[in-house]
Design a protein around this motif. Sequence first.
Motif, mmCIF file in Angstrom:
data_model
loop_
_atom_site.group_PDB
_atom_site.id
_atom_site.type_symbol
_atom_site.label_atom_id
_atom_site.label_comp_id
_atom_site.label_asym_id
_atom_site.label_seq_id
_atom_site.Cartn_x
_atom_site.Cartn_y
_atom_site.Cartn_z
ATOM 1 N N HIS A 1 3.074 5.372 9.500
ATOM 2 C CA HIS A 1 2.765 4.307 10.449
ATOM 3 C C HIS A 1 1.600 3.486 9.938
ATOM 4 O O HIS A 1 0.929 3.861 8.971
ATOM 5 C CB HIS A 1 2.416 4.892 11.824
ATOM 6 C CG HIS A 1 1.142 5.688 11.825
ATOM 7 N ND1 HIS A 1 1.091 7.005 11.401
ATOM 8 C CD2 HIS A 1 -0.128 5.347 12.165
ATOM 9 C CE1 HIS A 1 -0.138 7.452 11.508
ATOM 10 N NE2 HIS A 1 -0.908 6.468 11.952
ATOM 11 N N THR A 2 1.384 2.360 10.572
ATOM 12 C CA THR A 2 0.224 1.512 10.333
ATOM 13 C C THR A 2 -0.452 1.248 11.669
ATOM 14 O O THR A 2 0.126 1.469 12.734
ATOM 15 C CB THR A 2 0.624 0.176 9.683
ATOM 16 O OG1 THR A 2 1.567 -0.493 10.533
ATOM 17 C CG2 THR A 2 1.247 0.379 8.313
ATOM 18 N N SER A 3 -1.677 0.785 11.616
ATOM 19 C CA SER A 3 -2.386 0.479 12.856
ATOM 20 C C SER A 3 -1.925 -0.873 13.407
ATOM 21 O O SER A 3 -1.678 -1.809 12.628
ATOM 22 C CB SER A 3 -3.895 0.454 12.584
ATOM 23 O OG SER A 3 -4.200 -0.498 11.589
ATOM 24 N N GLY B 1 3.909 -0.472 5.315
ATOM 25 C CA GLY B 1 2.517 -0.549 4.876
ATOM 26 C C GLY B 1 2.001 -1.960 5.036
ATOM 27 O O GLY B 1 2.544 -2.770 5.796
ATOM 28 N N ILE B 2 0.939 -2.280 4.315
ATOM 29 C CA ILE B 2 0.344 -3.608 4.372
ATOM 30 C C ILE B 2 0.109 -4.120 2.954
ATOM 31 O O ILE B 2 0.021 -3.333 1.998
ATOM 32 C CB ILE B 2 -0.988 -3.616 5.154
ATOM 33 C CG1 ILE B 2 -1.988 -2.632 4.531
ATOM 34 C CG2 ILE B 2 -0.764 -3.313 6.619
ATOM 35 C CD1 ILE B 2 -3.362 -2.676 5.154
ATOM 36 N N GLU C 1 2.265 -7.232 6.938
ATOM 37 C CA GLU C 1 3.009 -5.978 6.845
ATOM 38 C C GLU C 1 4.064 -6.058 5.742
ATOM 39 O O GLU C 1 4.654 -7.109 5.510
ATOM 40 C CB GLU C 1 3.671 -5.696 8.193
ATOM 41 C CG GLU C 1 4.378 -4.369 8.274
ATOM 42 C CD GLU C 1 5.005 -4.150 9.630
ATOM 43 O OE1 GLU C 1 6.248 -4.250 9.742
ATOM 44 O OE2 GLU C 1 4.251 -3.900 10.598
ATOM 45 N N THR D 1 0.808 -1.213 0.000
ATOM 46 C CA THR D 1 0.000 0.000 0.000
ATOM 47 C C THR D 1 0.843 1.267 0.000
ATOM 48 O O THR D 1 0.295 2.356 -0.209
ATOM 49 C CB THR D 1 -0.935 0.010 1.217
ATOM 50 O OG1 THR D 1 -0.147 -0.133 2.410
ATOM 51 C CG2 THR D 1 -1.938 -1.124 1.136
#
Length: 299
Positions: free
Chosen positions: A144-146, A95-96, A118, A89
């Motif tokens: 960042h990502t969750s 990202g993912i 990830e 992403t």
Amino acid sequence: MSPGGAGCSAGLLLTVGWLLLAGLQSTYGINITAVQDPSLANEGEDEGENEGEEEAENDSEAENEPQAEAEEDVSNRTVVKEVEFGMCTVTCGVGIREVILTNGCPGSESKCIVRVEECRGPVDCGWGKPISESLESVRLACVHTSPANRFKYIWRLLRPDQQAIILANDSAILEVHRDTHPKAFECETLDNNEIVASIKFTIYTTTELQMKRSSRPDTDAVLVFVLTIGVIMCIFVIFLLMFIIINWAAVKDFWGAKASTTEMQSELSSVRYKDSTCLDQSPTEIPGHEDDALSEWNE
């Protein structure tokens, strides 16, 4: 002898007799087994061994059959699963991405999503844009990502030709108020003390922001005008093509009549050209005939 003593002696005799008979029977049975034919005994032993071997074979076959059936079931249920990974992403930082199964999906689906994992790109993300801004303040966000709390964030205020100042904020979002001079900020995202992303931001002054916003409408107006003209031209061409397709017979007759008129005009022009050339050539021929007549008269 008294009658009671006679009864006791009779009972004692009967008991001794029963004991003697029992001992004789047991002795007789032992002798019988001992007197049996040795060949018969060997046959019995062979038969016992054979029966034991058959039972062992039957038991092993019975054990192997469930194992074979279990292996067949496992082989039937085992399907070669092919996995491919989707696009990340992000083009930098963390990202993912999707993990897609291309074989062995339930039902008739050719592809199915197994999980989301990830993914990581280059660490340097260059210069970013604020998530929101106004004339007074700006909100900046780190890469960042969750969940966001799994990362550690370090904010720095960059200064030209000087060492950067580390800010006290350690969250993913930083709110900055505009100053009289532009500022530059940098955020580093760390995962297990490893830098996974780095992004920079430029915070303009209020005057610079107003100048940028005032210069945008001219460009936007020109762009809107060009797009409007292009849309109108496309609509006109579409309607023209639809008209030609619907009235193809009339259009064909019109173009045929126009082509025939053009041919007739070209023929008339060619005839006129021939006539004009003939007229141009005729006067030059008359003096030649007169000269011949005068020479003959003189002779």
